[in-house]
Scaffold this motif. Structure first.
Motif, PDB file in Angstrom:
ATOM      1  N   GLU A  36      -2.334  -5.269  16.645  1.00 57.53           N
ATOM      2  CA  GLU A  36      -2.621  -5.944  15.372  1.00 57.53           C
ATOM      3  C   GLU A  36      -1.944  -5.231  14.201  1.00 57.53           C
ATOM      4  O   GLU A  36      -1.418  -5.871  13.300  1.00 57.53           O
ATOM      5  CB  GLU A  36      -4.137  -6.045  15.148  1.00 57.53           C
ATOM      6  N   LYS A  37      -1.944  -3.907  14.236  1.00 60.15           N
ATOM      7  CA  LYS A  37      -1.298  -3.133  13.179  1.00 60.15           C
ATOM      8  C   LYS A  37       0.212  -3.373  13.188  1.00 60.15           C
ATOM      9  O   LYS A  37       0.825  -3.625  12.142  1.00 60.15           O
ATOM     10  CB  LYS A  37      -1.607  -1.646  13.370  1.00 60.15           C
ATOM     11  N   GLU A  38       0.818  -3.306  14.364  1.00 56.11           N
ATOM     12  CA  GLU A  38       2.271  -3.475  14.483  1.00 56.11           C
ATOM     13  C   GLU A  38       2.697  -4.891  14.115  1.00 56.11           C
ATOM     14  O   GLU A  38       3.761  -5.101  13.542  1.00 56.11           O
ATOM     15  CB  GLU A  38       2.732  -3.143  15.901  1.00 56.11           C
ATOM     16  N   LYS A  39       1.875  -5.866  14.435  1.00 60.61           N
ATOM     17  CA  LYS A  39       2.197  -7.267  14.172  1.00 60.61           C
ATOM     18  C   LYS A  39       2.339  -7.552  12.667  1.00 60.61           C
ATOM     19  O   LYS A  39       3.011  -8.501  12.268  1.00 60.61           O
ATOM     20  CB  LYS A  39       1.096  -8.148  14.775  1.00 60.61           C
ATOM     21  N   LYS A  40       1.756  -6.709  11.829  1.00 62.15           N
ATOM     22  CA  LYS A  40       1.816  -6.883  10.372  1.00 62.15           C
ATOM     23  C   LYS A  40       3.100  -6.330   9.768  1.00 62.15           C
ATOM     24  O   LYS A  40       3.361  -6.528   8.587  1.00 62.15           O
ATOM     25  CB  LYS A  40       0.603  -6.210   9.722  1.00 62.15           C
ATOM     26  N   ARG A  41       3.895  -5.637  10.545  1.00 60.33           N
ATOM     27  CA  ARG A  41       5.146  -5.076  10.037  1.00 60.33           C
ATOM     28  C   ARG A  41       6.102  -6.186   9.619  1.00 60.33           C
ATOM     29  O   ARG A  41       6.022  -7.324  10.102  1.00 60.33           O
ATOM     30  CB  ARG A  41       5.807  -4.208  11.111  1.00 60.33           C
ATOM     31  N   ASP A  42       7.045  -5.847   8.759  1.00 63.53           N
ATOM     32  CA  ASP A  42       8.034  -6.814   8.284  1.00 63.53           C
ATOM     33  C   ASP A  42       9.150  -7.068   9.304  1.00 63.53           C
ATOM     34  O   ASP A  42       9.852  -8.073   9.211  1.00 63.53           O
ATOM     35  CB  ASP A  42       8.670  -6.336   6.969  1.00 63.53           C
ATOM     36  N   ASP A  43       9.331  -6.150  10.232  1.00 60.54           N
ATOM     37  CA  ASP A  43      10.445  -6.261  11.179  1.00 60.54           C
ATOM     38  C   ASP A  43       9.989  -6.774  12.547  1.00 60.54           C
ATOM     39  O   ASP A  43      10.429  -6.305  13.586  1.00 60.54           O
ATOM     40  CB  ASP A  43      11.159  -4.915  11.320  1.00 60.54           C
ATOM     41  N   ILE A  44       9.134  -7.790  12.532  1.00 57.06           N
ATOM     42  CA  ILE A  44       8.570  -8.367  13.755  1.00 57.06           C
ATOM     43  C   ILE A  44       8.984  -9.837  13.833  1.00 57.06           C
ATOM     44  O   ILE A  44       9.063 -10.523  12.825  1.00 57.06           O
ATOM     45  CB  ILE A  44       7.022  -8.271  13.737  1.00 57.06           C
ATOM     46  N   LYS A  45       9.232 -10.298  15.036  1.00 54.83           N
ATOM     47  CA  LYS A  45       9.567 -11.716  15.217  1.00 54.83           C
ATOM     48  C   LYS A  45       8.967 -12.234  16.511  1.00 54.83           C
ATOM     49  O   LYS A  45       8.648 -11.449  17.407  1.00 54.83           O
ATOM     50  CB  LYS A  45      11.077 -11.926  15.208  1.00 54.83           C
ATOM     51  N   GLN A  46       8.819 -13.531  16.582  1.00 57.63           N
ATOM     52  CA  GLN A  46       8.375 -14.168  17.812  1.00 57.63           C
ATOM     53  C   GLN A  46       9.569 -14.788  18.509  1.00 57.63           C
ATOM     54  O   GLN A  46      10.427 -15.410  17.869  1.00 57.63           O
ATOM     55  CB  GLN A  46       7.355 -15.272  17.524  1.00 57.63           C
ATOM     56  N   ILE A  47       9.610 -14.593  19.807  1.00 54.54           N
ATOM     57  CA  ILE A  47      10.611 -15.245  20.650  1.00 54.54           C
ATOM     58  C   ILE A  47       9.838 -15.976  21.725  1.00 54.54           C
ATOM     59  O   ILE A  47       9.136 -15.336  22.521  1.00 54.54           O
ATOM     60  CB  ILE A  47      11.580 -14.229  21.291  1.00 54.54           C
ATOM     61  N   ASN A  72       7.097 -17.566  21.678  1.00 51.34           N
ATOM     62  CA  ASN A  72       5.663 -17.276  21.560  1.00 51.34           C
ATOM     63  C   ASN A  72       5.261 -15.858  21.968  1.00 51.34           C
ATOM     64  O   ASN A  72       4.078 -15.597  22.178  1.00 51.34           O
ATOM     65  CB  ASN A  72       4.816 -18.296  22.338  1.00 51.34           C
ATOM     66  N   TYR A  73       6.221 -14.951  22.088  1.00 48.51           N
ATOM     67  CA  TYR A  73       5.922 -13.553  22.380  1.00 48.51           C
ATOM     68  C   TYR A  73       6.422 -12.705  21.213  1.00 48.51           C
ATOM     69  O   TYR A  73       7.416 -13.035  20.570  1.00 48.51           O
ATOM     70  CB  TYR A  73       6.575 -13.110  23.696  1.00 48.51           C
ATOM     71  N   TRP A  74       5.755 -11.582  20.977  1.00 51.93           N
ATOM     72  CA  TRP A  74       6.039 -10.747  19.813  1.00 51.93           C
ATOM     73  C   TRP A  74       6.964  -9.588  20.158  1.00 51.93           C
ATOM     74  O   TRP A  74       6.735  -8.868  21.147  1.00 51.93           O
ATOM     75  CB  TRP A  74       4.735 -10.196  19.237  1.00 51.93           C
ATOM     76  N   PHE A  75       7.990  -9.392  19.291  1.00 48.45           N
ATOM     77  CA  PHE A  75       8.979  -8.335  19.477  1.00 48.45           C
ATOM     78  C   PHE A  75       9.324  -7.709  18.135  1.00 48.45           C
ATOM     79  O   PHE A  75       9.203  -8.351  17.086  1.00 48.45           O
ATOM     80  CB  PHE A  75      10.274  -8.903  20.084  1.00 48.45           C
ATOM     81  N   TYR A  76       9.802  -6.485  18.215  1.00 46.54           N
ATOM     82  CA  TYR A  76      10.418  -5.881  17.037  1.00 46.54           C
ATOM     83  C   TYR A  76      11.737  -6.616  16.834  1.00 46.54           C
ATOM     84  O   TYR A  76      12.437  -6.954  17.797  1.00 46.54           O
ATOM     85  CB  TYR A  76      10.628  -4.378  17.246  1.00 46.54           C
ATOM     86  N   ASP A  77      12.066  -6.892  15.582  1.00 42.88           N
ATOM     87  CA  ASP A  77      13.184  -7.754  15.238  1.00 42.88           C
ATOM     88  C   ASP A  77      14.547  -7.185  15.623  1.00 42.88           C
ATOM     89  O   ASP A  77      15.480  -7.931  15.895  1.00 42.88           O
ATOM     90  CB  ASP A  77      13.145  -8.052  13.734  1.00 42.88           C
ATOM     91  N   ALA A  78      14.670  -5.899  15.649  1.00 40.38           N
ATOM     92  CA  ALA A  78      15.984  -5.293  15.933  1.00 40.38           C
ATOM     93  C   ALA A  78      16.369  -5.526  17.388  1.00 40.38           C
ATOM     94  O   ALA A  78      15.709  -5.054  18.304  1.00 40.38           O
ATOM     95  CB  ALA A  78      15.939  -3.801  15.639  1.00 40.38           C
TER      96      ALA A  78
END
Length: 166
Positions: free
Chosen positions: A50-61, A63-69
């Protein structure tokens, strides 16, 4: 007459079987592989997720959550990854009689992405379930991954861990 019909059916079957592309054959048309690092497990590591999901560098691919880089796999890492993926011996379709796994919903630790034939392909790897999900052309196939293949993937993909808390 029946023999001709049987021969025609067998020949046709072999032709179509030979034309069916292996699930990872699209890799042969790919120049580049990219790796996305997945967020912590949404159930087992929920507060961190939940904490990591609030970061600005997060994206969904899908319907799964990943760091954007996305990190381009290069050199030896790319070659090893390609070799692991071309060797499909460690991937198999789940047996319908297998008991359900007690790992919660599928959660990819990493996604390997490549482009081929104008489309984007993802192989999402879940260590907890020992599964990989191939998402290609709007279709999704889930594969069980044997222990040796999963250990090789885990060791190789560890080189791409940059954001996920340890």
């Amino acid at each position: 007459m029946h023999m001709k019909s049987l021969l025609f059916s067998l020949t046709t079957s072999f032709l179509f079987a030979g034309c069916q592309e292996s699930v990872f054959q699209s890799l042969k048309k790919a120049d580049d592989l990219f790796v996305y690092e997945g967020l912590p497990h949404p159930l087992r590591e929920n507060p961190t997720f939940e904490k990591e999901k609030k970061r600005d560098d997060i994206k969904q691919i899908k319907n799964y959550w990943f760091y954007d880089a996305k990190v381009k796999a290069t050199g030896n890492s790319r070659d090893q990854l390609m070799n692991l993926l071309f060797d499909e011996s460690g991937f198999h379709m789940p047996d319908s009689n297998s008991p359900q796994k007690d790992c919660g919903p599928f959660h990819p630790d990493y996604a390997i992405m490549w482009n081929s034939d104008g489309g984007v392909n993802y192989l999402m790897v879940c260590y907890t379930c020992a599964e990989a999900k191939l998402i290609k052309e709007g279709r999704s196939e889930t594969y069980e991954v044997n222990v040796d293949k999963m250990n090789s993937l885990r060791n190789l993909l560890a080189n791409f861990q940059a954001n996920r808390p340890r």
